[in-house]
Scaffold this active site. Structure first.
Site, mmCIF file in Angstrom:
data_model
loop_
_atom_site.group_PDB
_atom_site.id
_atom_site.type_symbol
_atom_site.label_atom_id
_atom_site.label_comp_id
_atom_site.label_asym_id
_atom_site.label_seq_id
_atom_site.Cartn_x
_atom_site.Cartn_y
_atom_site.Cartn_z
ATOM 1 N N HIS A 200 34.964 45.936 35.269
ATOM 2 C CA HIS A 200 34.999 44.926 36.319
ATOM 3 C C HIS A 200 33.684 44.723 37.055
ATOM 4 O O HIS A 200 33.415 43.635 37.535
ATOM 5 C CB HIS A 200 36.211 45.129 37.231
ATOM 6 C CG HIS A 200 37.441 44.649 36.522
ATOM 7 N ND1 HIS A 200 38.155 45.463 35.680
ATOM 8 C CD2 HIS A 200 37.975 43.422 36.410
ATOM 9 C CE1 HIS A 200 39.118 44.746 35.128
ATOM 10 N NE2 HIS A 200 39.038 43.512 35.550
ATOM 11 N N CYS B 87 40.690 33.277 27.983
ATOM 12 C CA CYS B 87 39.988 33.627 29.218
ATOM 13 C C CYS B 87 39.343 35.010 29.117
ATOM 14 O O CYS B 87 38.794 35.518 30.080
ATOM 15 C CB CYS B 87 40.923 33.539 30.417
ATOM 16 S SG CYS B 87 42.365 34.578 30.247
ATOM 17 N N GLU C 55 47.662 38.953 25.253
ATOM 18 C CA GLU C 55 46.701 40.052 25.240
ATOM 19 C C GLU C 55 47.280 41.316 24.608
ATOM 20 O O GLU C 55 46.634 42.343 24.562
ATOM 21 C CB GLU C 55 46.137 40.315 26.641
ATOM 22 C CG GLU C 55 47.147 40.360 27.749
ATOM 23 C CD GLU C 55 46.516 40.383 29.143
ATOM 24 O OE1 GLU C 55 45.312 40.601 29.268
ATOM 25 O OE2 GLU C 55 47.270 40.212 30.109
HETATM 26 C C1 PEP Z 1 41.666 39.894 29.171
HETATM 27 O O1 PEP Z 1 42.320 40.930 28.981
HETATM 28 O O2 PEP Z 1 41.012 39.321 28.283
HETATM 29 C C2 PEP Z 1 41.613 39.287 30.511
HETATM 30 C C3 PEP Z 1 41.053 38.110 30.701
HETATM 31 O O3 PEP Z 1 42.132 39.997 31.543
HETATM 32 P P1 PEP Z 1 41.390 41.235 32.289
HETATM 33 O O4 PEP Z 1 39.981 41.295 31.776
HETATM 34 O O5 PEP Z 1 41.466 40.930 33.745
HETATM 35 O O6 PEP Z 1 42.242 42.380 31.886
HETATM 36 MG MG MG Z 2 43.727 41.568 30.457
#
Ligand code: PEP
Ligand code: MG
Length: 572
Positions: A190, A503, A432
């Protein structure tokens, strides 16, 4: 001799500045009884005086460099050092309980911070960070060690840290902090994602070697290649000054595309959206001319605080985002907590495999109270723009149906209360988990859209933790197995007549984009900084040509082959 350290280029850019080592683990002293309370109180008073001198210096420097407003925070710090409640409480503890100055300071300030964090007022809660900062500085003087803090930086700096938390990253003063290098982490951790939203160069996973860089050493960060050069020669320095100049000039050129539509060379219109984690990210979304928001990671609204955000707080934020986007699509994802994103105040049981545990929608379905609060806030905000609601981490149909049932119940309740809700909300899900990708055909009948979350889809398909460097070699977005799953999802969406988006980080990746375009993906959502390079690239690509090229790539058996194949055919 220059020393070169390699890491993962997490957010592009080139920076040249002095290194600042940031150590962000607070010191917790042992309880110990002292014999001379007067001497101990004297030590504490001396730490106060030393801190005052230091803060005043920082205040002055900040005022000169960044203006009076930015320097105000240090006035608040000086004020705290005069605060009788705080100071006397520490001195009383030393005198009455024979506590060491360190222990008394720790006890008193920890209680104040806890009390402030419990108050339902954002401004007051922010004061907790000031108390922590001042207490850390006092502690460092008591211990005779230099104090590391991100808030006191007034010179152009590159931060080197073991890791930065999302709240550390959010606090970076971009006027002086030109980039950061962390020892751990990956492109999808993150802090990396946050760096891309802030458009600040970042290199992560640089390992223990980066811990050995001396404070104040001159470093070059080439975050286009994931290289940190320590103590460069004059020649290397000149080379990188030129490289930086060219990089910055290209950025200015790309900005010209901000007002252009996202269209391929053969006239196919696509949606190039941006991912956000907070309201602060919106400026970058608009500056970069994104076609919408393809992922709002709402969990950041729940992090860095000590209680759940209320329905009203959330409503105001969602309303603001929808209004700012002025009718462009905004996909808001419901809470995705768990995995690497923790909420200590929920006091959830420790899990041995948190990425496979009670995460995201799984948690929301067991904690309906917090899920319903978020859904109500979203539904109320829906009349202020074009809202799409998206559920994360779905593996089986019953989860989707249960989430939709609860959403519908809240919609009916609001309507009964006379609160308007838009009829145009689209409801979708993230893909996912491999089970959802493989079953995309039956999911497609029950949602308005899919958004492929490749950050997780790759980790679950390859069984390789996205945070774990030892298995980073398995994190292969262009691997034919991943591409085949992605194609299954896009084709299932096409057959059901719904749109498909992505995404995960892969959506903004220059090697992946031609393949995704060829497979028929409709929407690409990425960090704001990737939108313009993506728009430039798709403007040079023909969808028809890449439809057959992507088929060819999907028949290969290694990521390397695919990479090579795309590189040779992609326009420069
Ligand atoms: C993903 O898993 O690709 C996603 C966009 O969600 P995060 O990165 O917040 O887990
Ligand atoms: Mg994710």
């Amino acid at each position: 001799m220059a020393n070169i350290i390699s890491g993962v280029a997490a957010s592009p850019g080139i920076a040249i500045a002095k290194a600042f080592r940031y150590i962000n683990t607070p010191y917790i002293p042992q309880q110990k009884t002292i014999t001379d309370a007067i001497a101990e109180a004297g030590r504490f008073r001396q730490a106060i005086e030393q801190s005052k001198i230091e803060i005043e210096e920082i205040r002055l420097k900040t005022e000169q460099r960044l203006g009076a407003q930015k320097a105000e925070i240090f006035e608040a710090h000086l004020f705290l050092l005069e605060d009788p409640d705080l100071i006397d409480s520490v001195l009383d503890k030393v005198k009455d309980e024979q506590a060491s100055a360190e222990y008394a300071l720790y006890e008193v300030t920890a209680a104040v911070v806890e009390m402030l964090l419990e108050l339902d007022n954002e401004m007051v809660r922010e004061r907790a960070a000031d108390v922590k900062d001042v207490s850390g500085r006092l502690m460092s003087h008591l211990l005779g060690k230099p104090y590391a803090s991100l808030s006191g930086i007034s010179e152009e700096t590159i931060i080197l840290a073991e890791d930065l938390t999302p709240s550390d990253t959010a606090q970076l003063d971009l006027n002086v902090i030109l980039g950061f290098v962390t020892e751990i982490g990956s492109r999808t951790s993150h802090s990396a994602i946050m760096a891309r939203s802030l458009e600040i160069p970042a290199i992560v996973g640089a390992g223990a070697a980066s811990a050995a860089v001396a404070d104040g050493a001159l470093v070059i960060m080439d975050a286009t290649e994931g290289k940190v050069i320590v103590d460069p020669s004059e020649e290397v320095l000149a080379e990188y000054r030129e490289k930086k100049k060219q990089y910055d000039e290209r950025k200015v050129q790309l900005k010209r595309l901000a007002r252009q539509p996202s269209v391929t060379a053969d006239g196919e219109h696509l949606e190039l959206a941006a991912n956000i984690g907070s309201v602060e990210d919106l400026n970058k979304v608009l500056e970069n001319g994104a076609d919408g928001v393809g992922l709002f990671r709402t969990e950041f609204l729940y992090m860095g605080r000590s209680s759940l955000p209320t329905e009203e707080e959330q409503f105001q934020i969602y309303k603001h985002v929808l209004e700012k986007l002025g009718g462009k699509r905004v996909v808001i994802r419901t809470l995705d907590i768990g995995g690497d994103k923790e909420l200590p105040y929920l006091e959830l049981a420790k899990e041995s495999n948190p990425f496979l545990g009670l995460r995201a929608l799984r948690l929301c379905l067991t904690r309906e109270d917090l899920f319903r609060t978020q859904l109500r806030a979203l539904l109320r905000a829906s009349v202020f723009g074009k809202l799409n609601i998206m559920f994360p981490m779905i593996a089986v149909l019953s989860e989707l149906r249960e989430a939709k049932r609860i959403l519908e119940e809240e919609r009916v309740k609001l309507q009964q209360e006379g609160i308007p809700v838009s009829d145009l909300i689209e409801v979708g899900m993230m893909i996912e988990i491999p089970a959802a990708a493989i079953g995309a055909d039956y999911f497609a009948k029950e949602v308005d859209f899919f958004s492929i979350g490749t950050n997780d889809l790759i980790q679950y398909t390859m069984a390789a933790d996205r945070m774990n460097e030892s298995v980073a070699y398995l994190y292969q977005p262009y691997h034919p197995s991943i591409l085949r799953l992605v194609r299954m999802v896009i084709k299932a969406a096409e057959r059901a007549g719904i749109w498909s988006g992505m995404c995960g980080e892969m959506a903004g990746d220059q090697t992946a984009i031609p393949l995704l375009l060829g497979m028929g993906l409709n929407e690409f959502s990425m960090s704001a900084g990737s939108v313009l390079p993506a728009r430039e690239l798709i403007g040079k690509l023909s969808k028809q040509e890449w439809a057959s090229l992507s088929e060819e790539a999907l028949g290969m058996s290694t990521q390397e082959e695919v990479q090579q194949f795309v590189k040779q055919r992609r326009p420069l």
